[in-house]
Design an enzyme around this catalytic site. Structure first.
Site, PDB file in Angstrom:
ATOM      1  CG  MET A  79      21.670 -70.349  24.808  1.00 41.33           C
ATOM      2  SD  MET A  79      20.163 -70.924  25.619  1.00 41.33           S
ATOM      3  CE  MET A  79      19.987 -69.737  26.953  1.00 41.33           C
ATOM      4  CG  HIS A  80      24.817 -71.191  28.983  1.00 44.50           C
ATOM      5  ND1 HIS A  80      23.771 -70.562  29.626  1.00 44.50           N
ATOM      6  CD2 HIS A  80      24.333 -72.396  28.577  1.00 44.50           C
ATOM      7  CE1 HIS A  80      22.717 -71.358  29.618  1.00 44.50           C
ATOM      8  NE2 HIS A  80      23.026 -72.469  28.991  1.00 44.50           N
ATOM      9  CG  ASP A 236      21.540 -73.206  21.328  1.00 41.86           C
ATOM     10  OD1 ASP A 236      20.886 -72.939  22.357  1.00 41.86           O
ATOM     11  OD2 ASP A 236      22.578 -73.885  21.349  1.00 41.86           O
TER      12      ASP A 236
END
Length: 490
Positions: A79-80, A236
């Site tokens: 992520m991110h 995830d």
């Protein structure tokens, strides 16, 4: 057949799932990180696509008939991360990853520019999130920022290569700080605080819904039929939850991957940013989750392996020769140093990108096994801090599933159970993590039902807290917490 593609930090992992929910096979291809400056963590998206192709070739060679029958693909991913594209969809710079800490100053700027950030996004501004990264690029790389036409998360950049479509899902988008998490839609207010608009964002679909179909030329190259559907996919951790059947409120798990995550499902949006707890959308409609995150977990063990020139299997064998026997293990709490696992700073509960990793209490008699134990224990202590933050946010759990690579060690699972005071269940195939959840999302997008697809895998082992071992750990946990407090800002 259904294919799950999990874009991790250290590996792209593929998993093939049959119509009865059985894992047919897996394949992976390694990735490396680039840290050109302190606190920086980057990867080249081209390497993600290369690794995906390599893993596809391996899985297809091992299971040719089953692979050819794939009709749905799901995506999971770290992520991110910020993948910045120009007006021709070319990547403008290396992707800035979730464990990058350069944008700590921009976090304060975002909080000031968006006073309602906590209410809308449900989270503190932290350097790992996507929005502060764009503020950093705007300030330090203005020529690049001026060319940005699209911002994609890592798994969604892979989707662009698969389908030609720019799409994300609420679970992954919630980690950008641009999503109105309660409404599961982009926030114009938060985007404007970063100099962006909806035009820069991909469209949103739920994780289990179709987002497009595989490009005809790619389907032909991979030996697949026409109209292979690609699901919205998930971040995830939400994908891992789908993989172990954590779909109902109160269901939860621990993920021992590069990062360490405590994840609990909620039936509504329950933000509590004051404790650095994340409140995100789950991978199913009308579901949310709370999550604590430590930035280094199983990666601490990998780091220690590199430091001493060994491998995980050897170190764990030195620590617990028969890893299946719980009660015959050497008690190292009297001799092991204390380890702070903050090799990349920390999120929950400290929100401290400058927190260092530390061995404290080394002696001339300290052995390598003592240090291995300290690393595993330090990660367990970090998870205990995360569980306390979740409890402060109103979440209570009595059993947690364990997923990710760290789930392979019975010693570590037992240590976590003793430290957290909750039962820890290891499921068959739990090391598959996000890849299994991604494959299940592909199954759902191709017409499967949640009740039939999102079942809990069988429990392979259940680790219950041992009161005597927990009593020996309690003073060490107190020392662990005191050590961080004393070193903070030093």
């Amino acid at each position: 057949m259904y294919l799950g593609i999990d874009l991790g930090t250290s590996e792209v992992k593929l998993l093939l799932l049959d119509g009865d929910g059985r894992i047919v096979g897996t394949a992976g291809s390694a990735l490396t990180l680039s840290s050109p400056q302190p606190l920086w963590s980057e990867q080249n998206p081209v390497d993600w696509w290369r690794a995906t192709g390599e893993a596809v070739s391996r899985l297809r060679a091992a299971h040719p008939a089953e692979f050819a029958a794939v009709r749905g693909i799901g995506l999971s991913g770290q992520m991110h991360g910020a993948v910045l594209l120009d007006d021709g969809d070319a990547v403008l710079r290396p992707a800035i990853l979730w464990n990058d800490g350069r944008s700590h100053a921009e976090c304060a700027e975002l909080e000031a520019a968006a006073p309602r950030l906590h209410d809308i996004a449900g989270n503190l501004a932290m350097p790992g999130f996507t929005a502060p990264k764009l503020l950093w690029v705007r300030k330090h790389e203005p020529e690049t920022f001026a060319q940005v036409r699209s911002v994609l998360l890592p798994k969604d950049w892979l989707r662009l290569q698969l389908t030609g479509d720019k799409v994300s899902d609420p679970s992954d988008a919630a980690g950008t700080l641009w999503l109105d998490v309660a409404r599961r839609d982009w926030s114009d207010e938060l985007l404007a605080a970063c100099g962006l608009t909806r035009a820069h964002m991909p469209r949103l679909v739920e994780a289990s819904q179709p987002s497009g179909v595989l490009k005809p030329e790619l389907a032909k190259a991979w030996g697949l039929g026409p109209e292979v559907v690609v699901a919205g996919g998930a971040g995830d951790n939400a994908a891992s939850a789908i993989g172990i059947g954590a779909t109902r409120p109160g269901d939860g798990f621990i993920s021992l991957g590069t990062s360490g995550v405590l994840f609990v499902v909620n039936d509504r949006y329950r933000p509590n940013p004051a404790s650095a707890v994340h409140a995100f959308c789950h991978a199913l409609p009308q579901r949310w989750h709370q999550m604590s995150v430590m930035l280094s977990a199983a990666s601490c063990l990998r780091w220690f392996c590199q430091l001493v020139g060994s491998d995980e299997a050897t170190l764990l064998a030195e620590l617990a020769p028969d890893d299946s026997v719980v009660n015959d293990r050497v008690d190292r709490t009297a001799s092991a140093p204390i380890f702070l696992p903050y090799l990349a700073g920390e999120r929950t509960p400290h929100n401290d990108p400058f927190a260092p990793g530390v061995f404290h209490g080394l002696r001339s008699a300290t052995t390598r096994a003592d240090c291995t134990y300290a690393v595993l224990e330090g990660v367990a202590f970090g998870l205990a801090d995360g569980l306390d933050a979740l409890r402060a946010a109103g979440t209570e759990v009595h059993q947690l599933s364990l997923v990710g690579g760290g789930a392979r060690s019975a010693f570590w699972a037992g240590l976590i159970a003793d430290t957290l005071g909750v039962d820890v269940a290891v499921h068959a195939g739990s090391e598959a993590g996000g890849a299994l959840g991604a494959a299940r999302l592909g199954f759902l997008a191709a017409g499967g039902s949640v009740d039939a697809v999102c079942t809990r895998p069988p429990v392979a082992a259940l680790h219950c807290p041992d009161p005597a071992r927990a009593a020996r750990l309690a003073p060490r946990l107190a020392r662990f917490r005191d050590l961080y407090r004393r070193l903070r800002g030093a």
